[in-house]
Design an enzyme around this catalytic site. Structure first.
Site, short mmCIF file in Angstrom:
data_model
loop_
_atom_site.label_atom_id
_atom_site.label_comp_id
_atom_site.label_asym_id
_atom_site.label_seq_id
_atom_site.Cartn_x
_atom_site.Cartn_y
_atom_site.Cartn_z
N ARG A 1 10.79 -11.44 4.77
CA ARG A 1 11.74 -10.13 4.73
C ARG A 1 12.85 -10.21 5.60
NH1 ARG A 1 7.58 -5.64 4.56
NH2 ARG A 1 7.01 -6.27 6.64
N ARG B 1 -11.44 4.85 9.33
CA ARG B 1 -11.21 3.59 9.82
C ARG B 1 -12.45 3.34 10.64
NH1 ARG B 1 -5.46 4.24 10.71
NH2 ARG B 1 -4.17 2.70 11.95
N ARG C 1 -1.86 -8.82 13.39
CA ARG C 1 -2.06 -7.45 12.33
C ARG C 1 -3.13 -7.87 11.27
NH1 ARG C 1 3.42 -5.62 10.41
NH2 ARG C 1 2.26 -3.78 9.78
N LYS D 1 0.74 -1.17 -0.07
CA LYS D 1 -0.09 -0.13 0.03
C LYS D 1 0.94 1.35 0.13
CE LYS D 1 -2.07 0.91 3.68
NZ LYS D 1 -2.44 1.83 4.60
P1 AMP Z 1 -1.27 4.25 11.91
O1 AMP Z 1 0.16 4.89 11.55
O2 AMP Z 1 -2.32 4.49 10.81
O3 AMP Z 1 -1.04 2.85 12.21
O4 AMP Z 1 -1.94 4.90 13.20
C1 AMP Z 1 -1.15 4.92 14.43
C2 AMP Z 1 -2.41 5.17 15.56
O5 AMP Z 1 -2.89 6.40 15.46
C3 AMP Z 1 -3.38 4.26 15.57
O6 AMP Z 1 -3.01 2.91 16.22
C4 AMP Z 1 -4.54 5.11 16.24
O7 AMP Z 1 -4.36 5.02 17.69
C5 AMP Z 1 -4.25 6.44 15.62
N1 AMP Z 1 -5.15 6.52 14.07
C6 AMP Z 1 -4.63 6.64 13.25
N2 AMP Z 1 -5.57 6.82 12.20
C7 AMP Z 1 -6.75 6.90 13.07
C8 AMP Z 1 -8.20 6.78 12.62
N3 AMP Z 1 -8.60 7.16 11.47
N4 AMP Z 1 -8.92 6.62 13.49
C9 AMP Z 1 -8.66 6.67 15.04
N5 AMP Z 1 -7.25 6.54 15.15
C10 AMP Z 1 -6.34 6.51 14.48
#
Ligand code: AMP
Length: 238
Positions: A146, A106, A190, A31
């Site tokens: 990996r 999300r 995950r 992605k």
């Molecule tokens: P990511 O880098 O996308 O894995 O995001 C890291 C953390 O940010 C996640 O574990 C959430 O705590 C928070 N987060 C990111 N995007 C969202 C979202 N759309 N809604 C709620 N929490 C988010």
């Protein structure tokens, strides 16, 4: 007289404004690579709520202070807070021709909020959701195979792109390592979390006829080309 066409120069591509896009995909589908390629192709920003939140945490803003603990626990930040942050970012002028969302929406509530916001906006262009799918066994190989060179950062894959000599970096001879979170158990956790979390969002866009599911096997270039073609086709549809 020789025209650019007769000299074999391809005609210039018409400027294309893709509007709001969302790219989804389980860990390991590529992605990140695709988001970067597509954003570059159309000169649109990539907007990752994870990155935005981390920037708020780093700057110590009130929003960052509120989000920090939740993020450390790996819990979702409340919808209202993320929506507010996204609203702010979508007000920036670089988003006018379009943008590539990553990690947002999300939850179903975030998707519904965004739909309403886009419908009320000046262009009323709805979001196009792109989901990259790769077969489970292939994903498992991509992630668990990996290996990384701790010295120069080169990335190998024991199944798909092995080093010339097993376990050793081609460039500097350093022993390759596997990151702890590239284990099968972590990968399965995950993947399960991703599927549970995104399923309602995927279904939402599917039910609205705005989801394109793309097979993520093949060269990165061929996948980028197919994703771009799908977006251009959907946007040109009357
Ligand atoms: P990511 O880098 O996308 O894995 O995001 C890291 C953390 O940010 C996640 O574990 C959430 O705590 C928070 N987060 C990111 N995007 C969202 C979202 N759309 N809604 C709620 N929490 C988010």
């Amino acid at each position: 007289m020789a025209t650019p066409e007769s000299q074999g120069t391809p005609p210039a591509r018409e400027p294309f404004e893709p509007g709001p896009l969302l790219l989804m995909g389980a860990p390991g589908v590529g992605k990140g690579t695709q988001a970067k390629e597509l954003a570059g192709r159309w000169a649109i920003p990539q907007i990752s709520t994870g990155d935005l939140l981390r920037a708020h945490v780093a700057s110590g803003s009130p929003l960052g202070t509120e989000a920090r603990q939740l993020m450390e626990q790996g819990t979702l930040v409340p919808d209202a807070l993320v929506n507010r942050m996204v609203e702010q970012r979508l007000g920036d002028p670089d988003t006018v021709p379009g943008y590539m969302l990553d990690g947002y929406p999300r939850t179903l509530a975030q998707a519904q909020w965004l739909d309403r916001k886009l419908a009320a906006g000046p262009r009323a262009l709805p979001l196009i959701a792109l989901s990259i799918r790769v077969a489970y066994t292939q994903l498992l190989r991509r992630v668990t195979g990996r290996r990384i060179c701790p010295r120069c950062g080169s990335i190998y894959n024991t199944y798909l792109h092995p080093p010339k000599q097993e376990g050793v970096c081609d460039l500097d001879g350093t022993s390759l390592v596997r990151r702890d979170d590239d284990s099968e158990a972590v990968f399965e956790d995950r993947l399960r979390a991703y599927e549970a979390q995104t399923a309602p969002v995927v279904e939402h866009y599917r039910s609205l006829g705005r989801l394109t599911e793309m097979d993520g096997e093949g060269t990165p270039e061929s996948i980028t080309a197919r994703l771009a073609e799908a977006v251009e086709r959907l946007r040109r549809k009357p």
